[in-house]
Design a protein around this motif. Structure first.
Motif: not given
Ligand SMILES: Cc1ncc(COP(=O)(O)O)c(C=O)c1O
Length: 480
Positions: A413-423, A464-480
């Protein structure tokens, strides 16, 4: 309910429409079997010919596929609106590999049984024939107690090597059992091959991304990686590989030919033939990893590069870890002209492969049942991959790209640039979920905003795990 020709269309179109609606409502999910022609004909009280016409229409629309002697199945459906991940570009110089710190840190979490397991690429243990294998193993330990505790020195247990040679015919490779050496899993096979053809400081051309176990083996041997662009469905870019090997001397090329981990790519058979012949022309050995080759979603198993090897330059590595029993630690290598060297290296490094698991596997394979086990496993993985794919595109941030594997059980899975996969990895851990950050799959740390997810299981908890991951990914994008 009996159907009649009406304004709603011809009978076969009505039958096809009925099945289409069931697929859309997910009553029949990707990878699942739909009613047989006879069952549908009885259910709808229409002729067999009408159902055949309906199924033909659904096949031509790409909704279902026929599998010989098995029936009709719902095809995996990937969205053409969601692009596949980018193909990496060619790096300049070979890179010294150094990923062990990160891998060691992540590994401990990936195998923590208390976390939602999206990280490690382990098979779905509920699908493995554990009872049957363990029963065979226990019976052999009783019946052949002395034989089972003796060393079985390289090349390894002959009845198992014969079974492996027979299995290889399905991948179009004619291999003499005496060319095969059994190993402690596929990773030992890879390790031995690298040692047979390279020495410290040498360069190996590899796919990018590739499995971190391969990178770790290379690191431990002091080898350099030349990362070659690899297409998400067609695998290694051959023209770029040839261009790269002209510029940089390489001692070997290493590919995961069928369903690359993490990318899911599968080199088309014609391309495999071309690759083998080009490398043979340059006398470069090809280390081929085919550990997931039997996990194909369509009817036919892809060939292995080894099938096209005329000069003994292809070293084919595999194991039973993805299909039967990772913990038995049994793999093999069909080493071509390197057979004597690898046999010696195996002997000097670990003396022998454990005897009892080899005996149990040989008997299991002889006893039948393997093919029906594999048919079931393939169906479930095709279904689970589709489910996870859909969940990711629904719940991850816009701009996310997802691989479309035709076999295996991992998604890249390639996510938007703003997301650091380690974070993302660290935040996911706090939420009780594991994943594999993209950094693990390259010596050049280039996959910052990528992750690999394991889709071998699909349960409410995983969803539920995948949905939760998606939410965390959204927070990382929105944090910018
Ligand atoms: C491509 C590849 N090679 C090798 C291995 C390791 O296999 P084994 O457990 O048989 O050593 C894995 C496991 O994930 C893999 O994906």
């Amino acid at each position: 309910m009996a159907l009649k020709e009406n304004k709603g269309g011809r009978l076969y179109e009505q039958v096809a429409g009925h099945i289409t609606r069931m697929i859309e409502a997910r009553t029949y999910r990707p990878g699942e079997r739909i009613p047989s022609v006879r069952e549908m004909s009885a259910q709808k009280r229409v002729s067999v010919t009408t159902v055949l016409q309906a199924y033909g229409l659904l096949e031509s629309q790409g909704l279902i596929e026929a599998r010989p002697q098995s029936g009709y199945y719902v095809r995996s459906r990937f969205s053409s609106a969601v692009p596949v991940p980018d193909t990496s570009s060619l790096q300049g110089d070979p890179t010294k590999v150094s990923i062990h710190e990160l891998t060691l840190m992540v590994m401990k979490d990936l195998f923590n049984p208390n976390l939602i397991p999206l990280g490690a690429a382990t098979p779905n243990s509920h699908l493995l024939p554990a009872d049957k294998l363990n029963r065979i193993l226990a019976a052999l330990a009783r019946k052949k107690s002395l034989e089972s505790i003796k060393y079985d020195i390289p090349p390894g247990y002959k009845p198992l090597r014969i079974q492996i040679a027979q299995k290889s015919l399905k991948a179009n490779a004619v291999i003499n059992p005496d060319e095969i050496i059994t190993t402690a899993g596929c990773i030992e096979a890879i390790d031995l091959c690298l040692r047979a053809v390279c020495k410290s400081g040498d360069t190996v051309a590899i796919e990018s991304p590739t499995y971190f176990g391969i990178l770790q083996s290379m690191e431990s041997m002091g080898l350099k990686a030349l990362e070659i662009p690899t297409h998400p469905s067609e695998g290694i870019h051959i023209d770029t590989l040839m261009f790269a090997v002209e510029q940089t001397p390489v001692k070997a090329c290493l590919v995961i030919s069928n369903y690359n981990n993490p990318l899911g790519s599968c080199i088309p058979d014609e391309k495999k033939k071309h690759l083998v012949s080009l490398l043979a022309g340059l006398d470069i050995p090809l280390i081929e990893v085919d550990i997931s080759g039997e996990l194909h979603f369509s009817d036919t198993r892809p060939s292995v590069c080894k099938a096209y090897d005329k000069k003994g330059l292809v070293l084919l590595c595999s194991s039973f870890s993805k299909t039967l029993c990772p913990g038995y630690r049994v793999g093999w290598v069909a080493a071509g002209r390197y057979q004597p060297k690898i046999e010696w290296l195996k002997f000097t490094s670990s003396l022998a492969t454990a005897t009892l698991p080899q005996m149990a596997l040989a008997e299991y394979l002889q006893s039948g049942g393997y093919e029906s086990h594999m048919r079931k496993v393939r169906r479930v993985y095709a279904c689970n991959i589709s489910n996870m794919y859909e969940a990711v595109i629904r719940h991850f941030p816009e701009g996310t790209r997802v691989s479309r594997p035709a076999g295996g059980f991992v998604l890249w899975i390639q996510m938007p640039e703003a997301i650091d996969s380690l974070i993302l990895y660290k935040l996911a851990l706090q939420a009780g979920i594991t994943l594999s950050p993209g950094y693990l799959f390259s010596a050049t740390r280039r996959y910052k905003n990528y992750i690999r997810l394991n889709a071998s299981r699909w349960t409410d908890e995983i969803q539920q795990g995948v949905i939760r991951l998606g939410k965390i990914a959204h927070t990382l994008v929105n944090a910018l």
